[in-house]
Scaffold this motif. Structure first.
Motif, mmCIF file in Angstrom:
data_model
loop_
_atom_site.group_PDB
_atom_site.id
_atom_site.type_symbol
_atom_site.label_atom_id
_atom_site.label_comp_id
_atom_site.label_asym_id
_atom_site.label_seq_id
_atom_site.Cartn_x
_atom_site.Cartn_y
_atom_site.Cartn_z
ATOM 1 N N ARG A 206 0.838 -1.203 0.000
ATOM 2 C CA ARG A 206 0.000 0.000 0.000
ATOM 3 C C ARG A 206 0.871 1.251 0.000
ATOM 4 O O ARG A 206 1.323 1.710 1.050
ATOM 5 C CB ARG A 206 -0.927 -0.011 1.211
ATOM 6 N N THR A 207 1.076 1.811 -1.172
ATOM 7 C CA THR A 207 1.928 2.996 -1.302
ATOM 8 C C THR A 207 1.240 4.116 -2.076
ATOM 9 O O THR A 207 1.907 5.026 -2.564
ATOM 10 C CB THR A 207 3.253 2.627 -2.010
ATOM 11 N N ASP A 208 -0.079 4.053 -2.157
ATOM 12 C CA ASP A 208 -0.804 5.133 -2.831
ATOM 13 C C ASP A 208 -1.033 6.290 -1.855
ATOM 14 O O ASP A 208 -1.505 6.062 -0.728
ATOM 15 C CB ASP A 208 -2.159 4.637 -3.340
ATOM 16 N N PRO A 209 -0.706 7.530 -2.244
ATOM 17 C CA PRO A 209 -1.000 8.672 -1.367
ATOM 18 C C PRO A 209 -2.492 8.817 -1.158
ATOM 19 O O PRO A 209 -3.302 8.359 -1.980
ATOM 20 C CB PRO A 209 -0.407 9.867 -2.126
ATOM 21 N N GLY A 210 -2.869 9.425 -0.045
ATOM 22 C CA GLY A 210 -4.284 9.556 0.279
ATOM 23 C C GLY A 210 -4.696 11.001 0.469
ATOM 24 O O GLY A 210 -3.921 11.935 0.247
ATOM 25 N N PRO B 176 -4.125 16.495 0.785
ATOM 26 C CA PRO B 176 -3.434 15.270 0.367
ATOM 27 C C PRO B 176 -2.300 14.926 1.331
ATOM 28 O O PRO B 176 -1.704 15.804 1.955
ATOM 29 C CB PRO B 176 -2.888 15.626 -1.019
ATOM 30 N N HIS B 177 -2.023 13.642 1.475
ATOM 31 C CA HIS B 177 -0.925 13.213 2.340
ATOM 32 C C HIS B 177 -0.245 12.001 1.714
ATOM 33 O O HIS B 177 -0.855 11.238 0.971
ATOM 34 C CB HIS B 177 -1.430 12.887 3.752
ATOM 35 N N PRO B 178 1.033 11.803 2.021
ATOM 36 C CA PRO B 178 1.756 10.660 1.452
ATOM 37 C C PRO B 178 1.373 9.361 2.158
ATOM 38 O O PRO B 178 0.842 9.372 3.269
ATOM 39 C CB PRO B 178 3.221 11.018 1.724
ATOM 40 N N ALA B 179 1.648 8.254 1.500
ATOM 41 C CA ALA B 179 1.529 6.952 2.158
ATOM 42 C C ALA B 179 2.731 6.788 3.085
ATOM 43 O O ALA B 179 3.872 6.999 2.681
ATOM 44 C CB ALA B 179 1.508 5.838 1.120
#
Length: 392
Positions: free
Chosen positions: A178-182, A189-192
């Motif tokens: 799971r490396t998709d930013p959210g 927005p925030h990084p994974a």
């Protein structure tokens, strides 16, 4: 008169010699002799080695010129594509002659299987660190298949064993990284955030560096957080790995700094720069379970103020066997592990640890280390792994 004569004859020449000596000494003192420039040893970084460490060399630098030896940043590299990396593992397993697959095939192909033969199969599985429970399951299934189907032909034996081993490795488990930013509830927005845990000596920091290469090869933008602040070389090592693929590293400005603060700063920088993923390397000390729990708990709480944690990856050395399982239990209780990274899986004797650790933690093996090269980290593929064990 005689005294005066003696003074003129003997005293004046002596005074003249002394005077000339003083003049010469003054002349020499007025002109300092030429000497080599003072030097001092300075340590400078050279090109990083294959494992990501930064070797140093000592050179003599003139102190009167105030020369500062700046580390030369390595050229940015293009990591190998991720697809197909595990094929190399299959080839290595086949070339080395996997003791697990080879011995099982040899025994199962015998004309008649006695109790001693079944004991040999069980022993082979246990020595490969499959674990007692999974070993019993596999032996029972093989006994039933052999008794009912009477399988003896080598091709049929191989197909049967492949099917049973693959079922044991559990190919249906979700091994997605799971490396998709959210996006936060407020639309920000925030990084994974990927937290990497494990004891020192398992190749944890090197694995973080290699994982950065995997993500860069997959088109992700990455920030590294050197939150292992208790091991002096860890931040330097991680920074060298990152520089090789153009990835920044956030680190403490002093040894023994606050790991949670470093992790928080890494996430903040990633958010500010719009990066996709933050990889946080943590300290791996198991001397005190309570201390480990406190430290990881603090990191987790601080990180979640900025972004949810997408993955907690536990790095294990595949050759440590039952010791690795003990580590897995502790970190599973403390850190809420979501996936396993097995290093040194190119050695085949302990391949069964894949089965054992998944059963122990109830989470999948997601990545495997294939060797010491910078791109020897690959997503785990059950079919390729089992085929490698069977030299197929």
């Amino acid at each position: 008169m005689n005294d005066l004569t003696d003074l003129l004859v003997y005293g004046l020449p002596a005074l003249l010699v002394v005077g000339l000596g003083v003049v010469g000494l003054r002349a020499r003192r007025g002109r300092a002799p030429e000497q080599p420039a003072a030097t001092t040893p300075e340590t400078v970084e050279q090109a990083p080695t294959a494992d990501g460490s930064a070797p140093t060399a000592t050179v003599e630098v003139p102190t009167d010129e105030a020369v500062v030896a700046e580390p030369v940043a390595p050229a940015v590299e293009a990591p190998e594509p991720v697809a197909g990396r595990l094929v190399r593992l299959r080839e290595r397993l086949a070339r080395s002659g996997s003791p697990l697959g080879t011995r099982l095939l040899q025994v199962l192909s015998r004309d008649h299987l006695s109790e001693d033969d079944w004991d040999e199969i069980e022993e082979t599985l246990l020595l490969a660190d499959v674990g007692a429970g999974p070993t019993t399951e596999l032996v029972d299934r093989l006994r039933e298949r052999v008794r009912v189907l009477g399988v003896r032909e080598p091709g049929a034996v191989r197909a049967m064993l492949r099917e049973q081993l693959l079922e044991l490795v559990e190919p249906a488990l979700d091994r997605t990284l799971r490396t998709d930013p959210g996006v936060a509830d407020d639309g920000t927005p925030h990084p994974a955030v990927v937290l990497v845990v494990g004891v020192n000596g398992t190749g944890k920091t090197t694995t973080v560096g290699k994982l950065a290469r995997v993500l860069v090869a997959d088109g992700r933008s990455v920030v590294l957080g050197a939150a292992d602040t208790f091991r002096a070389a860890a931040a330097d090592q991680l920074q060298t790995w990152g520089a090789r693929v153009g990835v920044p590293t956030v680190r403490s400005d002093k040894d023994g700094g606050d790991p949670a603060a470093v992790a928080f700063d890494a996430v903040r920088r990633a958010a500010d720069e719009g990066a996709d993923v933050v990889l946080v390397d943590t300290a791996g000390r198991l001397q005190n379970k309570a201390g480990l729990m406190d430290e990881l708990g603090k990191i987790t709480r601080v990180l979640q103020r900025r972004a949810p944690i997408a993955e907690v990856l536990l790095v294990l050395d595949a050759t440590t066997g039952q010791n690795g399982l003990n580590q897995a239990r502790v970190f599973g209780e403390v850190a809420g592990v979501t996936g396993i990274v097995l290093t040194k899986l190119d050695g085949t004797a302990k391949g069964g640890i894949v089965v054992a650790v998944q059963r122990e933690l109830g989470v999948p093996v997601k990545l495997v280390g294939l060797g010491e090269g910078p791109d020897d980290l690959a997503p785990f593929e059950p079919e390729a792994f089992v085929d490698g064990l069977l030299q197929d």
